[in-house]
Motif scaffolding. Structure first.
Motif, mmCIF file in Angstrom:
data_model
loop_
_atom_site.group_PDB
_atom_site.id
_atom_site.type_symbol
_atom_site.label_atom_id
_atom_site.label_comp_id
_atom_site.label_asym_id
_atom_site.label_seq_id
_atom_site.Cartn_x
_atom_site.Cartn_y
_atom_site.Cartn_z
ATOM 1 N N TYR A 89 4.206 5.038 13.348
ATOM 2 C CA TYR A 89 3.772 4.041 14.314
ATOM 3 C C TYR A 89 3.348 2.822 13.522
ATOM 4 N N SER A 90 3.795 1.684 13.981
ATOM 5 C CA SER A 90 3.521 0.439 13.278
ATOM 6 C C SER A 90 3.503 -0.687 14.300
ATOM 7 N N LEU A 125 3.946 6.948 3.129
ATOM 8 C CA LEU A 125 4.152 5.722 3.898
ATOM 9 C C LEU A 125 3.848 4.570 2.950
ATOM 10 N N VAL A 126 4.858 3.730 2.721
ATOM 11 C CA VAL A 126 4.762 2.702 1.686
ATOM 12 C C VAL A 126 5.161 1.351 2.258
ATOM 13 N N ARG A 127 4.302 0.353 2.018
ATOM 14 C CA ARG A 127 4.707 -1.015 2.344
ATOM 15 C C ARG A 127 4.842 -1.800 1.049
ATOM 16 N N SER A 128 6.023 -2.408 0.904
ATOM 17 C CA SER A 128 6.314 -3.284 -0.213
ATOM 18 C C SER A 128 6.825 -4.586 0.383
ATOM 19 N N GLY A 129 6.040 -5.647 0.266
ATOM 20 C CA GLY A 129 6.393 -6.905 0.924
ATOM 21 C C GLY A 129 6.355 -6.728 2.423
ATOM 22 N N SER A 130 7.477 -6.943 3.089
ATOM 23 C CA SER A 130 7.537 -6.771 4.547
ATOM 24 C C SER A 130 8.297 -5.507 4.937
ATOM 25 N N SER A 131 8.567 -4.638 3.965
ATOM 26 C CA SER A 131 9.289 -3.401 4.228
ATOM 27 C C SER A 131 8.297 -2.240 4.285
ATOM 28 N N LEU A 132 8.280 -1.539 5.416
ATOM 29 C CA LEU A 132 7.433 -0.358 5.591
ATOM 30 C C LEU A 132 8.363 0.843 5.680
ATOM 31 N N LYS A 133 8.194 1.800 4.755
ATOM 32 C CA LYS A 133 9.087 2.954 4.701
ATOM 33 C C LYS A 133 8.284 4.241 4.688
ATOM 34 N N LEU A 134 8.857 5.242 5.346
ATOM 35 C CA LEU A 134 8.327 6.587 5.237
ATOM 36 C C LEU A 134 9.306 7.388 4.399
ATOM 37 N N TYR A 135 8.791 7.921 3.296
ATOM 38 C CA TYR A 135 9.567 8.823 2.467
ATOM 39 C C TYR A 135 9.132 10.241 2.807
ATOM 40 N N PHE A 136 10.118 11.093 3.079
ATOM 41 C CA PHE A 136 9.880 12.490 3.408
ATOM 42 C C PHE A 136 10.512 13.329 2.303
ATOM 43 N N ASP A 137 9.680 14.055 1.583
ATOM 44 C CA ASP A 137 10.137 14.837 0.428
ATOM 45 C C ASP A 137 10.924 13.982 -0.552
ATOM 46 N N GLY A 138 10.478 12.743 -0.724
ATOM 47 C CA GLY A 138 11.063 11.839 -1.704
ATOM 48 C C GLY A 138 12.272 11.055 -1.242
ATOM 49 N N PHE A 183 0.839 -1.198 0.000
ATOM 50 C CA PHE A 183 0.000 0.000 0.000
ATOM 51 C C PHE A 183 0.867 1.238 0.000
ATOM 52 N N THR A 184 0.227 2.365 -0.308
ATOM 53 C CA THR A 184 0.853 3.678 -0.219
ATOM 54 C C THR A 184 -0.175 4.646 0.355
ATOM 55 N N VAL A 185 0.219 5.380 1.376
ATOM 56 C CA VAL A 185 -0.595 6.475 1.897
ATOM 57 C C VAL A 185 0.284 7.706 1.808
ATOM 58 N N GLU A 186 -0.188 8.720 1.075
ATOM 59 C CA GLU A 186 0.662 9.891 0.863
ATOM 60 C C GLU A 186 -0.144 11.177 0.883
ATOM 61 N N CYS A 187 0.561 12.260 1.143
ATOM 62 C CA CYS A 187 -0.067 13.574 1.118
ATOM 63 C C CYS A 187 1.002 14.650 1.142
ATOM 64 N N TRP A 188 0.564 15.846 0.893
ATOM 65 C CA TRP A 188 1.354 17.039 1.140
ATOM 66 C C TRP A 188 0.829 17.630 2.429
ATOM 67 N N ALA A 189 1.720 18.021 3.338
ATOM 68 C CA ALA A 189 1.308 18.604 4.617
ATOM 69 C C ALA A 189 2.173 19.825 4.911
ATOM 70 N N SER A 200 12.702 3.216 7.898
ATOM 71 C CA SER A 200 12.443 1.900 7.336
ATOM 72 C C SER A 200 12.337 0.897 8.476
ATOM 73 N N VAL A 201 11.241 0.157 8.506
ATOM 74 C CA VAL A 201 11.041 -0.884 9.504
ATOM 75 C C VAL A 201 10.470 -2.118 8.810
#
Length: 178
Positions: A83-84, A105-118, A34-40, A123-124
């Motif tokens: 938080y995870s 906030l992106v999960r690919s397989g078992s990797s959950l990453k937060l990208y900040f400004d790209g 999944f991907t959850v993203e926004c501009w804040a 990474s957890v």
């Protein structure tokens, strides 16, 4: 309409009880990508408590936060936090106030990453079955941890990890789908 990233308007939150809450089975990501993203755009550096951008949990006031969330750390740190599975992980990059920042906030397989400004900020490992289906936008944990500022272009993509390495954040509004 005074501050927006794209399109001439955004969601304004004054930090005194503004939030959006919605429950839907679509927010339960299961074990998939999944991907959850926004501009804040924060108008205040968090002082004593975190400022929540969003959470997906089992209720509006989930005390265990078994789902996922993205916030800015309190205590003047002002760094991105995820938080995870009931655990908190802090980033290291200080967030500038009165500036638009892209969070993904992106999960690919078992990797959950937060990208900040790209850029990869956190990474957890997370392969848990995310069954929570309660979205809280502009706060987290409870409505006592509100976002103060603006949110624009909030998008949830279930089943797709849109970003798996550093990227240039979108420079146009997301396309509208009917």
């Amino acid at each position: 309409t005074s501050v927006s990233k794209f399109g001439g308007s955004s969601l304004f939150l004054d930090g005194t009880g503004d939030y959006l809450n919605d429950s839907d089975a679509a927010y339960a990501f299961g074990t998939g990508d999944f991907t959850v993203e926004c501009w804040a755009y924060s108008t205040e550096s968090p002082s004593t408590a975190d400022n929540g951008i969003f959470q997906i949990a089992n209720s509006l006031t989930d005390p265990n936060l078994t789902g996922i969330a993205v916030a800015l750390a309190g205590g003047g740190a002002g760094v991105p936090v995820i938080y995870s599975g009931g655990s908190q992980t802090n980033g290291t990059t200080a967030v500038s106030i009165n500036t638009w920042h892209h969070y993904a906030l992106v999960r690919s397989g078992s990797s959950l990453k937060l990208y900040f400004d790209g850029q990869e900020e956190i990474s957890v490992t997370n392969s848990s079955n995310l069954t929570d289906n309660n979205l809280l936008l502009a706060a987290y944990y409870s409505t006592g941890f509100p976002w103060q500022g603006y949110i624009d272009e909030f998008r949830i993509t279930k089943g797709v990890a849109r970003y798996t390495e550093a990227f240039t954040p979108p420079d146009l509004a997301f396309p509208v789908h009917s």
